[in-house]
Design a protein around this motif. Structure first.
Motif, PDB file in Angstrom:
ATOM      1  N   UNK A 182       0.826  -1.210   0.000  1.00  0.00           N
ATOM      2  CA  UNK A 182       0.000   0.000   0.000  1.00  0.00           C
ATOM      3  C   UNK A 182       0.857   1.256   0.000  1.00  0.00           C
ATOM      4  N   UNK A 183       2.031   1.182   0.613  1.00  0.00           N
ATOM      5  CA  UNK A 183       2.935   2.334   0.631  1.00  0.00           C
ATOM      6  C   UNK A 183       3.424   2.666  -0.764  1.00  0.00           C
ATOM      7  N   UNK A 184       3.826   1.634  -1.509  1.00  0.00           N
ATOM      8  CA  UNK A 184       4.327   1.851  -2.876  1.00  0.00           C
ATOM      9  C   UNK A 184       3.213   2.372  -3.779  1.00  0.00           C
ATOM     10  N   UNK A 185       2.028   1.776  -3.682  1.00  0.00           N
ATOM     11  CA  UNK A 185       0.912   2.243  -4.510  1.00  0.00           C
ATOM     12  C   UNK A 185       0.545   3.678  -4.156  1.00  0.00           C
ATOM     13  N   UNK A 186       0.661   4.040  -2.870  1.00  0.00           N
ATOM     14  CA  UNK A 186       0.398   5.410  -2.473  1.00  0.00           C
ATOM     15  C   UNK A 186       1.394   6.382  -3.065  1.00  0.00           C
ATOM     16  N   UNK A 187       2.673   5.993  -3.078  1.00  0.00           N
ATOM     17  CA  UNK A 187       3.710   6.846  -3.675  1.00  0.00           C
ATOM     18  C   UNK A 187       3.464   7.010  -5.168  1.00  0.00           C
ATOM     19  N   UNK A 188       3.101   5.914  -5.848  1.00  0.00           N
ATOM     20  CA  UNK A 188       2.828   5.975  -7.281  1.00  0.00           C
ATOM     21  C   UNK A 188       1.669   6.929  -7.571  1.00  0.00           C
ATOM     22  N   UNK A 189       0.585   6.774  -6.810  1.00  0.00           N
ATOM     23  CA  UNK A 189      -0.585   7.614  -7.051  1.00  0.00           C
ATOM     24  C   UNK A 189      -0.303   9.073  -6.700  1.00  0.00           C
ATOM     25  N   UNK A 190       0.445   9.317  -5.630  1.00  0.00           N
ATOM     26  CA  UNK A 190       0.782  10.699  -5.262  1.00  0.00           C
ATOM     27  C   UNK A 190       1.618  11.359  -6.345  1.00  0.00           C
ATOM     28  N   UNK A 191       2.504  10.608  -6.963  1.00  0.00           N
ATOM     29  CA  UNK A 191       3.332  11.147  -8.045  1.00  0.00           C
ATOM     30  C   UNK A 191       2.494  11.441  -9.281  1.00  0.00           C
ATOM     31  N   UNK A 192       1.588  10.516  -9.619  1.00  0.00           N
ATOM     32  CA  UNK A 192       0.761  10.704 -10.810  1.00  0.00           C
ATOM     33  C   UNK A 192      -0.173  11.905 -10.668  1.00  0.00           C
ATOM     34  N   UNK A 193      -0.634  12.176  -9.451  1.00  0.00           N
ATOM     35  CA  UNK A 193      -1.609  13.243  -9.243  1.00  0.00           C
ATOM     36  C   UNK A 193      -0.970  14.549  -8.797  1.00  0.00           C
ATOM     37  N   UNK A 194       0.342  14.603  -8.731  1.00  0.00           N
ATOM     38  CA  UNK A 194       1.020  15.847  -8.380  1.00  0.00           C
ATOM     39  C   UNK A 194       0.904  16.831  -9.539  1.00  0.00           C
ATOM     40  N   UNK A 195       1.325  18.062  -9.301  1.00  0.00           N
ATOM     41  CA  UNK A 195       1.223  19.091 -10.348  1.00  0.00           C
ATOM     42  C   UNK A 195       2.157  18.809 -11.519  1.00  0.00           C
ATOM     43  N   UNK A 196       3.043  17.821 -11.386  1.00  0.00           N
ATOM     44  CA  UNK A 196       3.929  17.445 -12.486  1.00  0.00           C
ATOM     45  C   UNK A 196       3.492  16.139 -13.147  1.00  0.00           C
ATOM     46  N   UNK A 197       2.314  15.628 -12.755  1.00  0.00           N
ATOM     47  CA  UNK A 197       1.834  14.368 -13.305  1.00  0.00           C
ATOM     48  C   UNK A 197       0.654  14.578 -14.237  1.00  0.00           C
ATOM     49  N   UNK A 198      -0.436  13.866 -13.954  1.00  0.00           N
ATOM     50  CA  UNK A 198      -1.624  13.935 -14.809  1.00  0.00           C
ATOM     51  C   UNK A 198      -2.196  15.357 -14.886  1.00  0.00           C
ATOM     52  N   UNK A 199      -2.287  16.110 -13.780  1.00  0.00           N
ATOM     53  CA  UNK A 199      -2.785  17.494 -13.903  1.00  0.00           C
ATOM     54  C   UNK A 199      -1.963  18.342 -14.871  1.00  0.00           C
ATOM     55  N   UNK A 200      -0.647  18.137 -14.893  1.00  0.00           N
ATOM     56  CA  UNK A 200       0.219  18.880 -15.823  1.00  0.00           C
ATOM     57  C   UNK A 200      -0.110  18.525 -17.266  1.00  0.00           C
ATOM     58  N   UNK A 201      -0.326  17.224 -17.526  1.00  0.00           N
ATOM     59  CA  UNK A 201      -0.670  16.802 -18.887  1.00  0.00           C
ATOM     60  C   UNK A 201      -2.014  17.372 -19.314  1.00  0.00           C
ATOM     61  N   UNK A 202      -2.987  17.394 -18.400  1.00  0.00           N
ATOM     62  CA  UNK A 202      -4.278  17.982 -18.726  1.00  0.00           C
ATOM     63  C   UNK A 202      -4.155  19.472 -19.016  1.00  0.00           C
ATOM     64  N   UNK A 203      -3.256  20.157 -18.302  1.00  0.00           N
ATOM     65  CA  UNK A 203      -3.013  21.562 -18.582  1.00  0.00           C
ATOM     66  C   UNK A 203      -2.427  21.778 -19.957  1.00  0.00           C
ATOM     67  N   UNK A 204      -1.520  20.898 -20.365  1.00  0.00           N
ATOM     68  CA  UNK A 204      -0.924  20.995 -21.693  1.00  0.00           C
ATOM     69  C   UNK A 204      -1.942  20.707 -22.795  1.00  0.00           C
ATOM     70  N   UNK A 205      -3.005  19.968 -22.442  1.00  0.00           N
ATOM     71  CA  UNK A 205      -4.045  19.649 -23.430  1.00  0.00           C
ATOM     72  C   UNK A 205      -5.147  20.696 -23.474  1.00  0.00           C
TER      73      UNK A 205
END
Length: 308
Positions: free
Chosen positions: A135-158
């Motif tokens: 659960x710790x690793x999955x939490x780190x993965x999800x926190x990285x994906x949802x950070x301002x440099x992850x999926x939100x950044x890609x949505x901003x570029x789109x």
């Protein structure tokens, strides 16, 4: 004369043999219990002593250093008067309801779809893979994906600049994101249990229902699902207990923030004890959480055994 004389002799000859067999069987049972007795004693001693110590601690004020001060039920009264604790209770209920609905129904639907597929093993391994991640690793993965440099950044570029923000910092949005993360990680185990149950089910009632012309929906709801009811109960109880004591994923992703808005009871117990050094209040949270889990599990198990 010969028959009457021989009957007592046969009974007398059989008595020592029967006694020997009974003693041997009794010793075998005692020996089997002796093998597991040390483990049972250790678990019972540490489990019971921990419960008693936590219960005693919940009626005291203690910071971990100074002397304990007996405060009766003040810790419990303080908890139920604390808005943060009530938010924690609400978040825990959201976790429980969401986990029960999604973690039980979604893998059931997936198992129905892939059980008879030629790629069933491939799909099962695909969904089971997240279970191997902590659960710790999955939490780190999800926190990285949802950070301002992850999926939100890609949505901003789109072309969606309003989406460029830390989603885990938005109250209640972060709770549902963490719930989906936990479900993503645990869905594989439930899927494996469902697939195994479907493959081991008795086919004769299903074949009889199909001969009678029962439709697919009614076939599953009236025939197949009752046959795998024990597996459904196991998955239900596992999901229920796990949703009550969820901790590590939340701690990694939000640490209960922002402003303790995403805490659950398990996280509140940890913070009260080890962050704010209020061990008595933390113990009170642990007692409340334990009582709730025991009550819910008791009624579920009682109804299950009564119907069986």
């Amino acid at each position: 004369m010969n028959n009457t004389a021989s009957a007592p002799r046969l009974r007398l000859d059989n008595v020592p043999v029967a006694d020997s067999h009974i003693h041997k069987k009794r010793w075998t049972v005692i020996r089997d219990y002796m093998y597991i007795a040390p483990a049972v004693i250790l678990v019972a001693v540490f489990f019971i002593s921990s419960i008693l110590y936590t219960l005693m601690l919940s009626f005291n004020n203690w910071d971990g250093v100074n002397k304990m001060e007996f405060c009766r039920i003040d810790n419990y009264l303080a908890l139920f008067g604390d808005s943060n604790f009530m938010i924690s209770v609400g978040n825990t209920l959201i976790w429980v309801v969401s986990s029960l609905v999604i973690s039980v129904l979604l893998p059931l639907l997936l198992a129905i779809m892939i059980t008879k597929s030629s790629f069933a093993k491939l799909f099962t391994n695909f969904f089971y893979f997240p279970t191997a991640i902590s659960a710790t690793v999955s939490g780190v993965i999800m926190a990285t994906l949802l950070s301002t440099y992850g999926i939100p950044y890609l949505l901003g570029q789109l072309g969606h600049p309003e989406m460029v923000k830390d989603w885990l910092a938005v109250p209640y949005v972060n709770t549902f994101v963490m719930i989906l993360t936990g479900i993503w990680q645990g869905i594989g185990l439930n899927l494996v249990l469902y697939v195994a149950a479907f493959r081991n089910v008795d086919l004769s009632p299903i074949e009889a229902a199909m001969i009678d012309g029962v439709g697919p929906v009614k076939l599953y709801t009236k025939v197949v699902l009752p046959l795998i009811r024990p597996t459904i109960i196991v998955i239900l109880l596992m999901s229920l207990v796990n949703s009550f004591k969820v901790f590590d994923g939340i701690w990694v992703m939000t640490k209960g923030g922002p402003y303790r808005s995403s805490e659950t009871l398990a996280l509140t117990m940890y913070e009260e004890s080890f962050i704010y050094n209020r061990y008595g209040r933390g113990a009170a949270v642990a007692i409340v959480l334990t009582v709730v889990i025991l009550i819910v599990s008791y009624f579920n198990l009682r109804n299950t055994f009564r119907e069986e």
